[in-house]
Design an enzyme around this catalytic site. Structure first.
Site, PDB file in Angstrom:
ATOM      1  N   LYS A 279      -4.802 -47.029  37.427  1.00 16.44           N
ATOM      2  CA  LYS A 279      -3.551 -46.687  36.733  1.00 16.44           C
ATOM      3  C   LYS A 279      -2.375 -47.486  37.296  1.00 16.44           C
ATOM      4  O   LYS A 279      -2.442 -48.033  38.380  1.00 16.44           O
ATOM      5  CB  LYS A 279      -3.336 -45.167  36.755  1.00 16.44           C
ATOM      6  CG  LYS A 279      -4.314 -44.504  35.770  1.00 16.44           C
ATOM      7  CD  LYS A 279      -4.143 -43.027  35.570  1.00 16.44           C
ATOM      8  CE  LYS A 279      -5.167 -42.555  34.524  1.00 16.44           C
ATOM      9  NZ  LYS A 279      -5.275 -41.102  34.430  1.00 16.44           N
ATOM     10  N   ARG A 316     -12.912 -39.554  38.410  1.00 14.42           N
ATOM     11  CA  ARG A 316     -13.106 -40.303  37.144  1.00 14.42           C
ATOM     12  C   ARG A 316     -12.696 -41.750  37.402  1.00 14.42           C
ATOM     13  O   ARG A 316     -11.529 -42.025  37.659  1.00 14.42           O
ATOM     14  CB  ARG A 316     -12.256 -39.661  36.045  1.00 14.42           C
ATOM     15  CG  ARG A 316     -12.398 -40.313  34.689  1.00 14.42           C
ATOM     16  CD  ARG A 316     -11.521 -39.619  33.660  1.00 14.42           C
ATOM     17  NE  ARG A 316     -11.673 -40.206  32.345  1.00 14.42           N
ATOM     18  CZ  ARG A 316     -11.025 -41.286  31.922  1.00 14.42           C
ATOM     19  NH1 ARG A 316     -10.167 -41.890  32.726  1.00 14.42           N
ATOM     20  NH2 ARG A 316     -11.222 -41.757  30.705  1.00 14.42           N
TER      21      ARG A 316
END
Ligand code: HH2
Length: 339
Positions: A279, A316
């Site tokens: 991210k 994840r």
């Protein structure tokens, strides 16, 4: 409201007051009592109310038996043209099946298949298109003998039901059952685990001006309410997974505050999923802000290991082999566990 954040310990030398964190290999004997507007106070675990201690210590249901007592690795397979990291790579169904197989060989414990990007600014995908992207890939993976848990990353009941029929076994809803009123019913009647994730706003606009008075308390209250909604819809508590939603309506400061306080979410009594892989804030902090998303892998590993040290149950990630190797070494060095 006072929140109690256990201070997770990995050291083999435990004090007599050590309690197991969520029934796993980490432990705690001190807790930070957190109240909005006041400095946190470190107190002995023995001063924490009984019902909170029960939530902090009770073993969690296992989502992926292959993961043992370590965090389960959820490998990301985005069957989309526009995901921020792997968009377009697996848009063709045969490439997606090959991609799924590669994640399994790399050591994933769960596959997470998504047909709609939720990156900031992404455009929504019509239901029929999302079904056509995801269900055939899940069916082909099952037909090819892939037996491990498969989750469907969707906010829509119709997509979820089609995925379950094709062989998915977990629902991953970044809207925490709020986007589609049929989602709670679909989850309850299927009796499968569901991930409830916090987000502020909608993907198109969520990064415009995220704002919180106390991000930890607000995300906690949101997830507590989402659990109550799920329970009221007939979803069993041991089927619920919570996720603070890194990057979903959050600035870098919000993401970092949540990461520092991750262990507080054990107080919800459910497994925690952490999705930080590649991210934007990882690129910003590692000096790879403008580079391709896969250059954020080393920073992603550092955040994954931080998650492991806070006792999260599911990571994840895009980089499955690298995360698996990093975790194996972390477990060997910190916990004295061999793979
Ligand atoms: N993050 C993304 C998508 N789904 N699900 C959960 N539970 N937690 C997350 O943090 C999460 C998620 C966004 O990442 P990615 O799938 O890589 O990108 P995109 O949404 O662009 O497909």
């Amino acid at each position: 409201m006072i929140l109690f954040r256990p201070i997770p310990m990995t050291d083999g030398a435990r004090t007599g007051a050590a309690l197991p964190l969520a029934g796993g290999p980490l432990w705690f004997d001190r807790v930070e009592a957190m109240e909005t507007g006041r400095p946190g106070a470190v107190i002995p675990a023995s001063d924490v109310p009984g019902p909170v201690i029960l939530h902090l210590t009770s073993p969690r249901a296992t989502l992926a038996p292959g993961a043992g007592d370590g965090p389960a690795i959820m490998g990301i397979l985005n069957v989309t043209p526009d995901s921020f990291s792997d968009g377009g790579r697996f848009a063709d169904p045969s490439a997606a099946v090959a991609g799924g197989r590669a994640l399994v060989s790399a050591g994933a414990h769960i596959l997470d298949i998504g047909g709609e990007s939720t990156r900031p600014g992404a455009t929504p995908v019509p239901e029929a298109e999302e079904v056509a992207r995801t269900a055939p890939v899940i069916a082909a993976l099952r037909a090819g003998g892939i037996a491990l848990p498969v989750s469907i990353d969707t906010r829509k009941a119709r997509v979820a039901v089609a995925a379950l029929e094709a062989g998915a076994t977990i629902l991953n809803d970044v809207s925490a059952l709020r986007f589609d009123p049929g989602m709670a019913r679909a989850t309850a009647s299927a009796g499968v685990p569901v991930v409830l994730m916090h987000a502020q706003g909608e993907p198109q606009t969520m990064q415009a001006a995220p704002r919180y008075d106390d991000v930890v308390a607000e995300v906690y209250a949101f997830l507590a309410a989402a659990i109550e909604t799920a329970l009221a819809a007939g979803i069993a508590r041991d089927r619920i997974v919570v996720d603070p939603g890194i990057g979903f309506g959050k600035t870098m400061a919000h993401n970092l505050t949540l990461l520092r306080h991750l262990a507080v979410f054990h107080g919800l009594g459910c497994p925690i999923l952490l999705g930080a892989s590649r991210k934007r804030f990882i690129g910003t902090l590692s000096g790879e802000a403008e580079a391709e998303a896969d250059r954020r892998m080393p920073g992603s590993l550092a955040v994954a290991l931080h998650g492991a040290s806070q006792g999260v149950q599911v990571l994840r990630v895009h980089d499955v082999a690298e995360t698996r190797a990093a975790l194996a070494l972390w477990r060997a060095a910190y916990l004295g566990r061999s793979p």
